[in-house]
Design an enzyme around this catalytic site. Structure first.
Site, PDB file in Angstrom:
ATOM      1  N   GLU A 108       0.694  -1.136   0.115  1.00 55.22           N
ATOM      2  CA  GLU A 108      -0.441   0.203   0.034  1.00 55.22           C
ATOM      3  C   GLU A 108       0.654   1.563  -0.210  1.00 55.22           C
ATOM      4  O   GLU A 108      -0.129   2.365   0.228  1.00 55.22           O
ATOM      5  CB  GLU A 108      -1.405  -0.230   1.142  1.00 55.22           C
ATOM      6  N   HIS A 124      -2.964   1.755   8.388  1.00 54.22           N
ATOM      7  CA  HIS A 124      -3.851   1.722   7.416  1.00 54.22           C
ATOM      8  C   HIS A 124      -4.247   0.237   8.475  1.00 54.22           C
ATOM      9  O   HIS A 124      -3.368  -0.717   8.931  1.00 54.22           O
ATOM     10  CB  HIS A 124      -3.828   1.152   6.291  1.00 54.22           C
ATOM     11  N   HIS A 126      -6.666  -3.691  10.086  1.00 58.24           N
ATOM     12  CA  HIS A 126      -8.040  -3.960   9.299  1.00 58.24           C
ATOM     13  C   HIS A 126      -9.636  -3.989  11.147  1.00 58.24           C
ATOM     14  O   HIS A 126      -9.634  -5.302  11.195  1.00 58.24           O
ATOM     15  CB  HIS A 126      -8.014  -5.425   8.810  1.00 58.24           C
ATOM     16  N   GLU A 177     -17.682  11.601  22.008  1.00 55.78           N
ATOM     17  CA  GLU A 177     -16.673  12.276  21.897  1.00 55.78           C
ATOM     18  C   GLU A 177     -16.339  12.426  20.019  1.00 55.78           C
ATOM     19  O   GLU A 177     -15.952  12.968  20.097  1.00 55.78           O
ATOM     20  CB  GLU A 177     -15.264  11.292  22.774  1.00 55.78           C
TER      21      GLU A 177
HETATM   22  P1  13P Z   1       1.259  -5.904   2.758  1.00 60.90           P
HETATM   23  O1  13P Z   1       1.381  -6.871   3.542  1.00 60.90           O
HETATM   24  O2  13P Z   1       1.741  -5.079   1.635  1.00 60.90           O
HETATM   25  O3  13P Z   1       1.201  -4.236   3.723  1.00 60.90           O
HETATM   26  O4  13P Z   1      -0.888  -5.529   2.653  1.00 60.90           O
HETATM   27  C1  13P Z   1      -1.522  -5.768   3.887  1.00 60.90           C
HETATM   28  C2  13P Z   1      -2.459  -4.648   3.379  1.00 60.90           C
HETATM   29  O5  13P Z   1      -3.511  -5.040   4.325  1.00 60.90           O
HETATM   30  C3  13P Z   1      -3.333  -4.727   2.024  1.00 60.90           C
HETATM   31  O6  13P Z   1      -3.973  -4.094   2.077  1.00 60.90           O
HETATM   32 ZN    ZN Z   2      -5.223  -3.592   4.452  1.00 60.42          ZN
END
Ligand code: 13P
Ligand code: ZN
Length: 289
Positions: free
Chosen positions: A116, A140, A142, A170
């Site tokens: 990314e 980033h 998940h 908040e």
């Molecule tokens: P990478 O291992 O390349 O950082 O990818 C993980 C990820 O969350 C892709 O969106």
């Molecule tokens: Zn990801």
């Protein structure tokens, strides 16, 4: 100074591990990057390699040309960063055109920066410009509940922002500019990177949700950026619980309540998030005229 002993590397490692402990980084899921300050680069310069080969970034980022970034490696597991940082993360340098990068430290067992990287660097470029150089962290993750919501809420900035704001007082204080949302796209490339950074630019969002995937946050420090991700995900968790209890609210925070927060917390909330609903108990968009 030993690179691993620097405050910014230690802060980066702690943040990555905090995210792992939250359950946001299964396997190699998620990635993190930090734009180094000039004095930080100088403090470690004697320990940087200078024989690495240049690789194309996959996007053009002249606004961060010549800068150094600490980044997670592609395919590397967040849970291993604290155990073996030198094999999991890297310091990269951007060339003077903003087209290529080379590794200057880390990834000692081989590997490349996160897939990314285009999204990270385009977001850094936008945020460096719009924040007057103050933003340094792009994250980033998940985030489970935000991902769950992207299956049941309309993928509109207004609806996500408003429903997340209603879940905790908040929230409008922590993210008064709201959150952006983009529909499902192929990750790891230039198109999703451009879509994300455009939202961060157009509406000055510090958080953008990728439907059915996760979230990107931008901030000045590790604490602020982690705190933003954490606040949004916590609010998403409450919303998932409310929806799981049937989804009808007996009472909630109303548009005028949000407006009342503005002077107290020195924030301005865009009116497009403060629409009247047909039925305030319902989750969703504005009343039809
Ligand atoms: P990478 O291992 O390349 O950082 O990818 C993980 C990820 O969350 C892709 O969106
Ligand atoms: Zn990801």
């Amino acid at each position: 100074m030993k690179i691993l002993d620097t405050k910014f590397v230690q802060g980066f490692i702690k943040m990555a591990n905090d995210g792992y402990l939250q359950g946001w980084h299964e396997r190699n899921g998620g990635n993190l990057s930090y734009r180094l300050k000039t004095d930080e680069v100088e403090s470690i310069r004697p320990r940087l390699m200078d024989h690495g080969q240049w690789h194309p970034i996959g996007a053009s980022v002249p606004g961060v040309a010549g800068e150094f970034f600490l980044v997670t490696g592609t395919g590397k597991y967040f849970r291993n960063i604290i155990v073996d940082p030198e094999a999991s993360i890297a310091i990269i340098e951007i060339d003077e055109k903003g087209e290529n990068y080379r590794i200057r430290w880390g990834l000692v067992e081989g590997g490349l920066p996160t897939s990314e990287l285009p999204t990270h660097l385009l977001n850094h470029e936008v945020k460096k410009r719009t924040s007057g150089g103050v933003h340094r962290v792009i994250y980033h993750a998940h985030t489970t509940n935000v991902i769950a919501l992207s299956f049941v809420l309309p993928l509109q900035d207004e609806i996500f922002t408003r429903e997340l704001w209603e879940m905790a007082t908040e929230c409008p204080v922590v993210f008064p500019k709201g959150v952006g949302v983009i529909g499902w796209m192929v990750p790891g490339g230039r198109d999703i990177a451009l879509a994300t950074s455009r939202l961060m630019e157009q509406h000055d969002y510090d958080a953008v949700i990728w439907a059915h995937h996760g979230m990107f946050c931008s901030g000045e420090t590790f604490d602020l950026t982690f705190g933003l991700m954490h606040t949004i995900e916590k609010s998403a968790e409450i919303l998932v619980k409310v929806m799981s209890m049937g989804g009808r609210k007996l009472q909630t925070i109303r548009p005028d309540d949000f407006r009342a927060l503005e002077p107290q917390f020195h924030i301005e909330l865009p009116e497009r998030f403060l629409y009247e609903k047909e039925d305030p108990a319902e989750i969703g968009g504005p009343a039809k005229a």
